[in-house]
Write a protein that holds these residues in place. Sequence first.
Motif, short mmCIF file in Angstrom:
data_model
loop_
_atom_site.label_atom_id
_atom_site.label_comp_id
_atom_site.label_asym_id
_atom_site.label_seq_id
_atom_site.Cartn_x
_atom_site.Cartn_y
_atom_site.Cartn_z
N ASN A 38 -25.72 -16.10 5.05
CA ASN A 38 -24.72 -17.18 4.95
C ASN A 38 -23.96 -17.01 3.63
O ASN A 38 -24.29 -16.13 2.82
N GLY A 39 -22.96 -17.86 3.43
CA GLY A 39 -22.12 -17.74 2.23
C GLY A 39 -22.83 -18.17 0.97
O GLY A 39 -22.54 -17.66 -0.13
N THR A 40 -23.77 -19.10 1.10
CA THR A 40 -24.52 -19.55 -0.07
C THR A 40 -25.39 -18.41 -0.61
O THR A 40 -25.45 -18.18 -1.83
N ALA A 41 -26.03 -17.70 0.31
CA ALA A 41 -26.85 -16.54 -0.09
C ALA A 41 -25.96 -15.48 -0.75
O ALA A 41 -26.38 -14.82 -1.71
N ALA A 42 -24.74 -15.33 -0.26
CA ALA A 42 -23.82 -14.35 -0.86
C ALA A 42 -23.53 -14.71 -2.31
O ALA A 42 -23.55 -13.84 -3.20
N LEU A 43 -23.29 -16.00 -2.58
CA LEU A 43 -23.02 -16.43 -3.96
C LEU A 43 -24.24 -16.18 -4.85
O LEU A 43 -24.12 -15.69 -5.98
N LYS A 81 -15.26 -21.58 9.88
CA LYS A 81 -14.44 -20.72 9.01
C LYS A 81 -13.41 -19.93 9.83
O LYS A 81 -13.43 -19.96 11.06
N ILE A 82 -12.52 -19.24 9.13
CA ILE A 82 -11.41 -18.54 9.81
C ILE A 82 -11.95 -17.59 10.87
O ILE A 82 -11.43 -17.50 11.97
N ILE A 83 -12.96 -16.83 10.49
CA ILE A 83 -13.72 -16.08 11.50
C ILE A 83 -15.19 -16.42 11.29
O ILE A 83 -15.61 -16.76 10.19
N THR A 84 -15.94 -16.34 12.36
CA THR A 84 -17.33 -16.81 12.27
C THR A 84 -18.32 -15.80 12.84
O THR A 84 -17.98 -14.97 13.70
N THR A 85 -19.55 -15.92 12.32
CA THR A 85 -20.67 -15.19 12.92
C THR A 85 -21.79 -16.20 13.24
O THR A 85 -22.96 -15.83 13.29
N PHE A 94 -19.10 -17.16 6.88
CA PHE A 94 -18.68 -17.04 8.29
C PHE A 94 -19.32 -18.13 9.14
O PHE A 94 -19.70 -17.92 10.28
N PHE A 95 -19.46 -19.31 8.53
CA PHE A 95 -19.94 -20.50 9.26
C PHE A 95 -18.96 -20.79 10.41
O PHE A 95 -17.81 -20.35 10.38
#
Length: 368
Positions: free
Chosen positions: A54-59, A181-185, A177-178
């Motif tokens: 997820n994006g939080t893990a990316a940060l 979001k613009i694109i998602t997974t 990519f929640f």
Amino acid sequence: MIPIAEPVFDEEELNNVIKAVKTGWISSKGEFVEEFEHNFAEYIGVKYGVATMNGTAALHLALNALNIEKGDEVLVPDLSFIATANSVKYCNAKPIFVDSHPDYWCIDPDKIEDLVSSKTKAIIPVHIYGHPCDMDPILDISKEKNLFIIEDAAEAHGTRYKNRMVGTFGEISCYSFFANKIITTGEGGMCLTDNEELYEKMKISRDHGMNPDKRYWHDFVGFNYRMTNLQAAVGVAQLKKIDKFIERKRLIANWYKKGLQELEEQGYIGLHPELPWAKSIFWMYSILINKNCKITRDQFIEKLKENGIDSRPFFYPAHVLPMYEFYSKNLKNAEDISSKGINLPTSPILEKNQIDFIIKTIKEIINI
Ligand SMILES: Cc1ncc(COP(=O)(O)O)c(C=O)c1O
């Protein structure tokens, strides 16, 4: 109910997922993960991508790769989704909240310098609701003060600043990519970087810190932040449509702007800004409910709901939340924008008649 956001799929997402399932590659090994990393990095214009769960893990992965640790301070906008500040806390470092620019809602570069201390290691500019930060002065300060930049582009895939793609300015940029979001997974994220060393470190940290040449040998404490092949299968298909989604969101934003302009001129609302140097992707088209509307922002949301229109209030400024209260300092713009802001439906599949209905309803609520 017209939803605030909706993922848009076609046969390709389905076929890719079927392929992943049929081949048995459903965890983090499998061809789609690397394909998605490569294609997304190439789309943004950065050399390397490290996909995450997820994006939080990316940060967190990005801050960790830059050795942010206890005793360090990281400048973050007060007005952002909470994951930005929390990722700093995960490193046992301290988020220092910076006020918003009143004209475009992102971190105000003029407020940064005074907050830099000997402990400051990095800045996380967040391209909020799809609008870019003013990167030139932020880059100047980061050079002068020797600070890392991690762009939080979770809401800004494809946003441009002075014609350059955001996500290409810092040491690392992070995406989400929640589903909205613009694109998602589904759930998903990615770190992008041009720095090979950071790339290697993030790849290894994402996989428990395991030495790639020696199985089950761990040189440091890593994480399991991997993206699955199932998620990436969806991402590969979504990425092919990203330009169409952006084009459509910009068209929807234009419909809103034209329809709501008179309310702005009369001082009832503020419209979602787009500064001359910005090309926003309008992740969620947003308006500010000004004081001279007879009803409050929260009543406005209720009224929209009664009319079958989903909406969201803006994020709370981080410094009012219980775990960050004690960091509070003169953050008036963030407080003001947060208290007035509403995200409106902006799914790329919305039709003109639906946006017209939302505009008409807004006018009726304001009663003009
Ligand atoms: C600005 C910002 N940063 C970080 C995140 C975290 O991403 P995720 O929800 O994928 O963990 C989000 C997600 O909504 C976000 O909006």
